[in-house]
Design a protein around this motif. Structure first.
Motif, PDB file in Angstrom:
ATOM      1  N   ALA A  43       0.844  -1.203   0.000  1.00 13.24           N
ATOM      2  CA  ALA A  43       0.000   0.000   0.000  1.00 13.24           C
ATOM      3  C   ALA A  43       0.879   1.253   0.000  1.00 13.24           C
ATOM      4  O   ALA A  43       0.574   2.240  -0.690  1.00 13.24           O
ATOM      5  CB  ALA A  43      -0.918  -0.006   1.211  1.00 13.24           C
ATOM      6  N   PHE A  47       0.943   4.225  -2.815  1.00 14.14           N
ATOM      7  CA  PHE A  47       0.716   5.613  -2.407  1.00 14.14           C
ATOM      8  C   PHE A  47       1.918   6.501  -2.779  1.00 14.14           C
ATOM      9  O   PHE A  47       1.744   7.620  -3.283  1.00 14.14           O
ATOM     10  CB  PHE A  47       0.458   5.676  -0.895  1.00 14.14           C
ATOM     11  CG  PHE A  47       0.052   7.039  -0.416  1.00 14.14           C
ATOM     12  CD1 PHE A  47      -1.177   7.575  -0.775  1.00 14.14           C
ATOM     13  CD2 PHE A  47       0.886   7.798   0.381  1.00 14.14           C
ATOM     14  CE1 PHE A  47      -1.562   8.844  -0.344  1.00 14.14           C
ATOM     15  CE2 PHE A  47       0.520   9.066   0.818  1.00 14.14           C
ATOM     16  CZ  PHE A  47      -0.714   9.583   0.450  1.00 14.14           C
ATOM     17  N   ARG A  50       1.762   7.328  -6.399  1.00  9.43           N
ATOM     18  CA  ARG A  50       0.776   8.388  -6.674  1.00  9.43           C
ATOM     19  C   ARG A  50       1.322   9.754  -6.243  1.00  9.43           C
ATOM     20  O   ARG A  50       1.114  10.754  -6.934  1.00  9.43           O
ATOM     21  CB  ARG A  50      -0.524   8.111  -5.898  1.00  9.43           C
ATOM     22  CG  ARG A  50      -1.265   6.868  -6.324  1.00  9.43           C
ATOM     23  CD  ARG A  50      -2.599   6.773  -5.585  1.00  9.43           C
ATOM     24  NE  ARG A  50      -2.977   5.398  -5.297  1.00  9.43           N
ATOM     25  CZ  ARG A  50      -3.531   4.564  -6.163  1.00  9.43           C
ATOM     26  NH1 ARG A  50      -3.761   4.963  -7.378  1.00  9.43           N
ATOM     27  NH2 ARG A  50      -3.854   3.330  -5.812  1.00  9.43           N
ATOM     28  N   LYS A  61      -4.135  16.123  -5.904  1.00  8.59           N
ATOM     29  CA  LYS A  61      -4.360  15.070  -4.899  1.00  8.59           C
ATOM     30  C   LYS A  61      -3.905  13.717  -5.437  1.00  8.59           C
ATOM     31  O   LYS A  61      -4.197  13.381  -6.589  1.00  8.59           O
ATOM     32  CB  LYS A  61      -5.850  14.986  -4.554  1.00  8.59           C
ATOM     33  CG  LYS A  61      -6.388  16.235  -3.891  1.00  8.59           C
ATOM     34  CD  LYS A  61      -7.886  16.124  -3.760  1.00  8.59           C
ATOM     35  CE  LYS A  61      -8.467  17.449  -3.284  1.00  8.59           C
ATOM     36  NZ  LYS A  61      -9.922  17.481  -3.438  1.00  8.59           N
ATOM     37  N   PRO A  62      -3.250  12.906  -4.596  1.00 10.30           N
ATOM     38  CA  PRO A  62      -2.741  11.615  -5.094  1.00 10.30           C
ATOM     39  C   PRO A  62      -3.822  10.664  -5.578  1.00 10.30           C
ATOM     40  O   PRO A  62      -3.552   9.810  -6.424  1.00 10.30           O
ATOM     41  CB  PRO A  62      -1.980  11.035  -3.896  1.00 10.30           C
ATOM     42  CG  PRO A  62      -2.348  11.853  -2.724  1.00 10.30           C
ATOM     43  CD  PRO A  62      -2.845  13.165  -3.207  1.00 10.30           C
ATOM     44  N   GLU A  63      -5.047  10.796  -5.064  1.00  7.32           N
ATOM     45  CA  GLU A  63      -6.095   9.873  -5.527  1.00  7.32           C
ATOM     46  C   GLU A  63      -6.515  10.141  -6.968  1.00  7.32           C
ATOM     47  O   GLU A  63      -7.215   9.336  -7.579  1.00  7.32           O
ATOM     48  CB  GLU A  63      -7.320   9.885  -4.597  1.00  7.32           C
ATOM     49  CG  GLU A  63      -7.993  11.228  -4.450  1.00  7.32           C
ATOM     50  CD  GLU A  63      -7.487  11.997  -3.232  1.00  7.32           C
ATOM     51  OE1 GLU A  63      -6.319  11.788  -2.828  1.00  7.32           O
ATOM     52  OE2 GLU A  63      -8.253  12.801  -2.701  1.00  7.32           O
ATOM     53  N   PHE A 234     -15.579   6.787  -5.729  1.00  6.59           N
ATOM     54  CA  PHE A 234     -14.451   7.696  -5.512  1.00  6.59           C
ATOM     55  C   PHE A 234     -13.181   7.117  -6.136  1.00  6.59           C
ATOM     56  O   PHE A 234     -13.038   5.908  -6.280  1.00  6.59           O
ATOM     57  CB  PHE A 234     -14.241   7.948  -4.011  1.00  6.59           C
ATOM     58  CG  PHE A 234     -14.227   6.688  -3.178  1.00  6.59           C
ATOM     59  CD1 PHE A 234     -13.077   5.921  -3.046  1.00  6.59           C
ATOM     60  CD2 PHE A 234     -15.394   6.254  -2.541  1.00  6.59           C
ATOM     61  CE1 PHE A 234     -13.069   4.761  -2.293  1.00  6.59           C
ATOM     62  CE2 PHE A 234     -15.396   5.079  -1.790  1.00  6.59           C
ATOM     63  CZ  PHE A 234     -14.233   4.341  -1.669  1.00  6.59           C
ATOM     64  N   LEU A 235     -12.288   8.050  -6.488  1.00  7.45           N
ATOM     65  CA  LEU A 235     -10.989   7.663  -7.052  1.00  7.45           C
ATOM     66  C   LEU A 235     -10.007   7.423  -5.906  1.00  7.45           C
ATOM     67  O   LEU A 235     -10.143   8.019  -4.858  1.00  7.45           O
ATOM     68  CB  LEU A 235     -10.448   8.775  -7.950  1.00  7.45           C
ATOM     69  CG  LEU A 235     -11.309   9.138  -9.164  1.00  7.45           C
ATOM     70  CD1 LEU A 235     -10.677  10.314  -9.906  1.00  7.45           C
ATOM     71  CD2 LEU A 235     -11.462   7.953 -10.104  1.00  7.45           C
ATOM     72  N   PRO A 236      -9.018   6.565  -6.111  1.00  9.48           N
ATOM     73  CA  PRO A 236      -8.708   5.800  -7.316  1.00  9.48           C
ATOM     74  C   PRO A 236      -9.477   4.484  -7.420  1.00  9.48           C
ATOM     75  O   PRO A 236      -9.446   3.836  -8.447  1.00  9.48           O
ATOM     76  CB  PRO A 236      -7.211   5.527  -7.164  1.00  9.48           C
ATOM     77  CG  PRO A 236      -7.001   5.416  -5.680  1.00  9.48           C
ATOM     78  CD  PRO A 236      -7.966   6.392  -5.064  1.00  9.48           C
ATOM     79  N   ASP A 237     -10.179   4.106  -6.304  1.00  6.96           N
ATOM     80  CA  ASP A 237     -10.795   2.773  -6.246  1.00  6.96           C
ATOM     81  C   ASP A 237     -11.737   2.514  -7.428  1.00  6.96           C
ATOM     82  O   ASP A 237     -11.812   1.394  -7.931  1.00  6.96           O
ATOM     83  CB  ASP A 237     -11.562   2.599  -4.930  1.00  6.96           C
ATOM     84  CG  ASP A 237     -10.659   2.751  -3.710  1.00  6.96           C
ATOM     85  OD1 ASP A 237      -9.727   3.577  -3.770  1.00  6.96           O
ATOM     86  OD2 ASP A 237     -10.872   2.054  -2.709  1.00  6.96           O
TER      87      ASP A 237
END
Lengths: 375, 84
Positions: A43, A47, A50, A61-63, A234-237
């Motif tokens: 994880a 992260f 990103r 934003k990293p997402e 929601f991003l990135p999911d």
């Protein structure tokens, strides 16, 4: 072997890339799928990747950084989100099949092409202004042509799109790592890029930078909201179903760190310098036609050329036998060849990376001189 | 010992939350949320020790990081949502 096919994939990578891949293979599991150390490390790798991409490409934003399999995957996500049946789409005349085939699969599309000549950015913008009317739903533009290294005027185009409120998708396959690619300044809806070219990551990696929500291409587990039978909103999911390629992501992260440490400007100047010296040398040879920009800043480290009465594929194969790897043919970009008027025979393309040496370009020119002299 | 769980909508948000807190000198640990307080299935939270909640909320507010609620836990008694 002398490797001049970095526009396809950079073969020589910084040593940190293979170390990172190996380390991830040995010690990192699935991110977001467990509370144990190996999952937490995976994880953290995702992260960090990103965050590094957010820094390099000015993403807030990293997402908003989606981990993809390659640029084609990212372009499919972006195009499938914005382009619907019956849409009107404006594209450059230098798009890769990653864009044109994806568009061709959407029914009843109305396509407009900015088919202006090579290395003429003013003409390109004039035609873009004419074609970008209110009924255009989406604009898609290649930042740099994979065939000719032509750097298209994507920043002025993005301002035009912003003025007219038309979403823009940028294909940064050839520019990520060698030109500034800034999501904030470009105001693009999406920017897609591979990990395995100018970012020096392994094959099977890529990034999609999102300035807006997108529709998933793949459905499945994300490690989040698992009771729901819809993808998370929601991003990135939302765009990352299934277990990600964590060894690849670790390699991509190491590659991006290399680019950041070396500096995009330094890499760009070095590669375009190699390309210019090769173009200069080729132009001296009889029967060689070189495609190059007259002004500085119009061409990256990619040079396409043709030799009179020599088939491109045959020349590419002959160079391979001399220990020089180049790409020949249509380079998966028939539209670019159509726009440049080279569809009939294609071109031979030499493309460089930060790891190529001046001695290699000198040797290549000597080999080409031998080829031309023998004819 | 009392601790708090800051509920996050995704792993990436939990990571951003934990990083922002760590940068502010607050020890934060990313955990998978206990099933009893995660009605939609798998989710992530950030664990804090009792003393740091007020400061942590200030940090997250400044960083513009929203959360999905905060639960207080204390050993075997389960979790109770904190009324903010």
């Amino acid at each position: 072997m002398i490797y001049f096919d970095s526009a396809a994939t950079t073969l020589q990578k910084p040593p940190a890339v293979s170390s990172a891949i190996l380390n991830a293979l040995k010690s990192q599991a699935s991110p977001g799928r467990g509370g144990y150390r190996a999952a937490a490390e995976a994880a953290e790798t995702a992260f960090s990747c990103r965050e590094m991409a957010s820094e390099l490409f000015h993403v807030s934003k990293p997402e908003q950084v989606i981990l993809t399999f390659n640029a084609t995957h990212g372009l499919n996500l972006a195009i499938r989100t914005l382009v619907k049946q019956g849409s009107t789409v404006l594209i450059s005349g230098y798009e890769h099949n990653a864009v044109t085939r994806t568009l061709a699969a959407i029914p009843d599309l109305k396509l407009r092409v900015i088919d202006t000549p090579l290395f003429e950015p003013e003409q390109f913008l004039r035609k873009a202004e004419l074609l970008l009317t209110r009924d255009v739903d989406v604009v898609i533009c290649n930042h740099v042509s994979n065939v000719f290294g032509y750097a298209l005027p994507v920043y002025p185009l993005s301002r035009l799109c912003a003025e007219r409120g038309t979403p823009l998708i940028v294909d940064a396959s050839q520019s990520a790592g060698v030109l500034p690619v800034h999501l904030d300044e470009l105001q693009a809806a999406f920017i897609a890029m591979p990990g395995h070219k100018g970012l020096y990551g392994p094959q099977g990696t890529g990034l999609l930078l999102c300035a807006r929500d997108a529709e998933p291409l793949l459905y499945g587990g994300t490690g989040s909201y698992s009771r729901l039978q819809t993808m998370p909103d929601f991003l990135p999911d939302r765009l990352e179903a299934g277990t990600p390629n964590i060894p690849g992501v670790a390699g991509l992260l190491a590659g991006m760190r290399f680019v950041q440490e070396k500096g995009i400007d330094t890499i760009a100047n070095y590669e375009s310098g190699l390309a210019a010296s090769v173009a200069d040398g080729l132009q001296m040879l009889p029967g060689v036609r070189v495609f190059r920009g007259k002004k500085p800043g119009l061409q990256t480290g990619v040079v396409s050329f043709q030799v009179d009465h020599a088939g491109c594929e045959e020349l590419g194969e002959w160079l391979g036998k001399q220990g020089i790897a180049v790409r020949a043919g249509l380079h998966c970009a028939p539209l670019a060849h159509q726009t440049a008027g080279t569809t009939e025979v294609g071109t031979v393309r030499a493309s460089f990376s930060a790891f190529n040496k001046k001695t290699e370009t000198a040797h290549f020119l000597a080999v080409m001189k031998r080829f031309c002299s023998a004819r | 010992m009392i601790y708090y769980l800051i509920m996050c909508r995704s792993l990436t948000y939990a990571q951003r939350t934990a990083h922002a807190l760590e940068r502010a000198g607050i020890t934060a640990q990313i955990l998978r949320s206990p099933v009893s307080i995660s009605p939609s299935g798998c989710s992530y939270c950030v664990k804090l020790t009792g003393r740091n909640l007020h400061k942590a909320l200030e940090v997250l507010n400044r960083a513009g990081l929203p959360h999905l609620g905060i639960f207080v836990g204390s050993g075997d008694d389960g979790y109770r949502e904190v009324d903010l």
